[in-house]
Design a protein around this motif. Structure first.
Motif, mmCIF file in Angstrom:
data_model
loop_
_atom_site.group_PDB
_atom_site.id
_atom_site.type_symbol
_atom_site.label_atom_id
_atom_site.label_comp_id
_atom_site.label_asym_id
_atom_site.label_seq_id
_atom_site.Cartn_x
_atom_site.Cartn_y
_atom_site.Cartn_z
ATOM 1 N N GLN A 271 0.829 -1.208 0.000
ATOM 2 C CA GLN A 271 0.000 0.000 0.000
ATOM 3 C C GLN A 271 0.858 1.251 0.000
ATOM 4 O O GLN A 271 0.534 2.251 -0.674
ATOM 5 N N PHE A 272 1.954 1.215 0.740
ATOM 6 C CA PHE A 272 2.861 2.366 0.709
ATOM 7 C C PHE A 272 3.490 2.522 -0.675
ATOM 8 O O PHE A 272 3.515 3.629 -1.242
ATOM 9 N N ASP A 312 21.637 1.666 9.016
ATOM 10 C CA ASP A 312 21.922 2.452 10.218
ATOM 11 C C ASP A 312 20.728 2.501 11.169
ATOM 12 O O ASP A 312 20.897 2.708 12.368
ATOM 13 N N ARG A 313 19.535 2.299 10.626
ATOM 14 C CA ARG A 313 18.314 2.297 11.441
ATOM 15 C C ARG A 313 17.945 0.896 11.922
ATOM 16 O O ARG A 313 16.895 0.704 12.539
ATOM 17 N N GLY A 314 18.788 -0.100 11.620
ATOM 18 C CA GLY A 314 18.496 -1.469 12.038
ATOM 19 C C GLY A 314 17.618 -2.222 11.076
ATOM 20 O O GLY A 314 17.118 -3.307 11.397
ATOM 21 N N LEU A 315 17.432 -1.680 9.875
ATOM 22 C CA LEU A 315 16.645 -2.338 8.819
ATOM 23 C C LEU A 315 17.655 -2.917 7.837
ATOM 24 O O LEU A 315 18.052 -2.267 6.874
ATOM 25 N N VAL A 316 18.082 -4.145 8.090
ATOM 26 C CA VAL A 316 19.254 -4.683 7.401
ATOM 27 C C VAL A 316 18.865 -5.647 6.291
ATOM 28 O O VAL A 316 17.786 -6.244 6.285
ATOM 29 N N ASN A 317 19.804 -5.766 5.341
ATOM 30 C CA ASN A 317 19.690 -6.724 4.227
ATOM 31 C C ASN A 317 18.494 -6.437 3.322
ATOM 32 O O ASN A 317 17.767 -7.352 2.912
ATOM 33 N N ILE A 318 18.301 -5.178 2.968
ATOM 34 C CA ILE A 318 17.232 -4.850 2.013
ATOM 35 C C ILE A 318 17.783 -4.610 0.603
ATOM 36 O O ILE A 318 17.013 -4.237 -0.295
ATOM 37 N N LYS A 319 19.075 -4.849 0.398
ATOM 38 C CA LYS A 319 19.631 -4.709 -0.942
ATOM 39 C C LYS A 319 19.012 -5.756 -1.860
ATOM 40 O O LYS A 319 18.909 -6.930 -1.514
ATOM 41 N N GLY A 320 18.602 -5.348 -3.052
ATOM 42 C CA GLY A 320 18.000 -6.262 -4.006
ATOM 43 C C GLY A 320 19.006 -7.258 -4.564
ATOM 44 O O GLY A 320 20.230 -7.056 -4.480
ATOM 45 N N HIS A 321 18.510 -8.327 -5.147
ATOM 46 C CA HIS A 321 19.379 -9.308 -5.771
ATOM 47 C C HIS A 321 20.148 -8.665 -6.916
ATOM 48 O O HIS A 321 19.627 -7.788 -7.609
ATOM 49 N N ARG A 322 21.370 -9.133 -7.141
ATOM 50 C CA ARG A 322 22.234 -8.518 -8.166
ATOM 51 C C ARG A 322 21.616 -8.579 -9.562
ATOM 52 O O ARG A 322 21.932 -7.756 -10.430
ATOM 53 N N ALA A 342 8.183 -0.444 10.753
ATOM 54 C CA ALA A 342 9.430 0.328 10.862
ATOM 55 C C ALA A 342 10.009 0.606 9.483
ATOM 56 O O ALA A 342 10.509 1.714 9.218
ATOM 57 N N LEU A 343 9.934 -0.363 8.586
ATOM 58 C CA LEU A 343 10.453 -0.162 7.233
ATOM 59 C C LEU A 343 9.625 0.870 6.470
ATOM 60 O O LEU A 343 10.178 1.789 5.846
ATOM 61 N N THR A 344 8.312 0.757 6.504
ATOM 62 C CA THR A 344 7.480 1.711 5.755
ATOM 63 C C THR A 344 7.600 3.114 6.336
ATOM 64 O O THR A 344 7.607 4.100 5.586
ATOM 65 N N ASP A 345 7.731 3.230 7.644
ATOM 66 C CA ASP A 345 7.937 4.548 8.255
ATOM 67 C C ASP A 345 9.243 5.170 7.758
ATOM 68 O O ASP A 345 9.296 6.366 7.426
ATOM 69 N N PHE A 346 10.288 4.340 7.713
ATOM 70 C CA PHE A 346 11.585 4.833 7.224
ATOM 71 C C PHE A 346 11.498 5.253 5.762
ATOM 72 O O PHE A 346 11.997 6.325 5.379
ATOM 73 N N LEU A 347 10.870 4.433 4.916
ATOM 74 C CA LEU A 347 10.744 4.756 3.496
ATOM 75 C C LEU A 347 9.959 6.055 3.295
ATOM 76 O O LEU A 347 10.300 6.880 2.428
ATOM 77 N N GLU A 348 8.936 6.221 4.089
ATOM 78 C CA GLU A 348 8.124 7.440 3.998
ATOM 79 C C GLU A 348 8.962 8.668 4.356
ATOM 80 O O GLU A 348 8.895 9.700 3.680
ATOM 81 N N GLU A 349 9.745 8.549 5.420
ATOM 82 C CA GLU A 349 10.610 9.667 5.832
ATOM 83 C C GLU A 349 11.666 9.958 4.764
ATOM 84 O O GLU A 349 11.943 11.128 4.443
ATOM 85 N N PHE A 350 12.257 8.903 4.246
ATOM 86 C CA PHE A 350 13.305 9.054 3.233
ATOM 87 C C PHE A 350 12.743 9.757 1.992
ATOM 88 O O PHE A 350 13.341 10.681 1.446
#
Length: 358
Positions: A271-272, A312-322, A342-350
């Motif tokens: 939804q986000f 840095d916010r503790g939301l780790v390993n979100i890098k997409g596959h190569r 926590a992830l959607t809040d961070f994405l919204e802020e970013f």
């Protein structure tokens, strides 16, 4: 800082499972031996593997005429073992091509001389949706299907109809959403996403399909079934961890309840993304995965900045596959809703910060 691990695998474990492992590390059931030391020939382990099989059979409603195998070698080894065991009449399998892992399954089968025909593919759509499939031949030993595509972010919620035996690589949504086992001749899955730790692969296979010809012992489903998955020393600790995870899943209400939770988690993120002015999920909505959600900004430098700040916010390993780049959030069973929020809040802020700056 709370860390949420969005890795595609090995993935995070449920907290109650980690707590029980911590308790059992020094002495398993007051034996004086660590759970990592117990013999696979002991009564202690007999109970562990029997409970794990029984719980899995109950959770998935696995009929009595299906064998459950706890094996080593990863799901990748099954790309070879499956045609050796099941492609015995025509030596010919049909492949529904939905991305990297289905392609790999076909390539490995061809290496041992099995004829592989791609019966449906969505390659021309960059695997952003699932292909349509209808039977064109009944001379396949089986049709191979990847139920959930970890890299591409698609999943089958409704299985294609086929008169042939259907074999499912269920590695990345095993126990995460409901399927009818009887729709398959065989199901296989690596454990390290929804079932426990790396080192264990589950194979569920209909007994009338195996035992057709002599095979190398460690690849022979019939022999492995006869030996209760213990032709050699099995991955004792991984089976123990899987058993704990299965009990945790039963405690929260089983697969139906888990799928409901997974839909809530994935909807939170989808939804986000759908209303975002910065991020895009490119997958056809009807074909979206519940467990693996790729997304992009279209700007590689911006993607890298986001990945670093998320870590840095503790939301780790979100890098997409190569192979596809961007980002990917894997929302396996053990990921709590709090992590997705926590992830959607961070994405919204970013997004708000960068849109304001530009």
């Amino acid at each position: 800082m709370t860390v949420y691990n969005f890795s595609a695998g090995p993935a995070m474990l449920p907290k109650p499972v980690l707590a029980q492992i911590k308790e059992d590390i020094p002495s398993f059931q007051n034996s004086g031996m660590s759970v990592m030391e117990i013999s696979h020939r002991s009564d202690l382990f007999d109970n562990v593997i029997a409970d794990a099989k029984n719980d899995l059979r109950e959770l998935m409603n696995i009929p009595d005429n299906y064998k459950i195998l706890f094996l080593q070698g990863g799901a990748t080894l099954q790309f070879t073992a499956l045609p050796m065991n099941l492609a015995t009449q025509y030596n010919h399998i049909g492949l529904i091509d939905t991305g990297h892992w289905s392609t790999r399954a076909g390539e490995e089968a061809e290496k041992i001389g099995t004829e592989v025909t791609t019966v449906a593919t969505s390659k021309n759509n960059d695997y952003h949706q699932l292909p349509e499939y209808t039977d064109d031949d009944n001379r396949y030993d089986y049709i191979h299907l990847t139920t959930n595509n970890t890299i591409e972010g698609t999943a089958f919620s409704k299985l294609p109809k086929t008169k042939n035996v259907l074999v499912g690589d269920m590695s990345s949504n095993f126990l995460a959403q409901q399927y009818n086992v009887e729709d398959f001749g065989a199901i296989y899955a690596g454990a390290q996403k929804n079932l426990g730790i790396a080192g264990l692969t589950v194979v569920i296979v209909r007994e009338d399909l195996i035992g057709k010809k002599p095979l190398p012992s460690m690849l022979d489903y019939q022999l492995l079934a006869n030996k209760n998955s213990m032709l050699n020393t099995p991955p004792v600790f991984a089976i123990y961890a899987a058993g704990l995870t299965l009990k945790w899943l039963k405690d929260i209400g089983g697969i139906a309840e888990m799928e409901k939770i997974n839909r809530q988690k994935s909807n939170q993120l989808y939804q986000f993304l759908d209303q975002s002015k910065m991020f895009n999920n490119l997958i056809k909505p009807a074909d979206r995965s519940l467990t693996n959600i790729p997304f992009v900004t279209g700007n590689k430098e911006l993607d890298q900045e986001l990945i670093a700040q998320a870590s840095d916010r503790g939301l780790v390993n979100i890098k997409g596959h190569r192979l596809v780049g961007g980002m990917r959030a894997s929302l396996y069973n053990a990921m709590p809703m709090e992590g997705v929020v926590a992830l959607t809040d961070f994405l919204e802020e970013f997004e708000a910060k960068h849109l304001e700056e530009n």
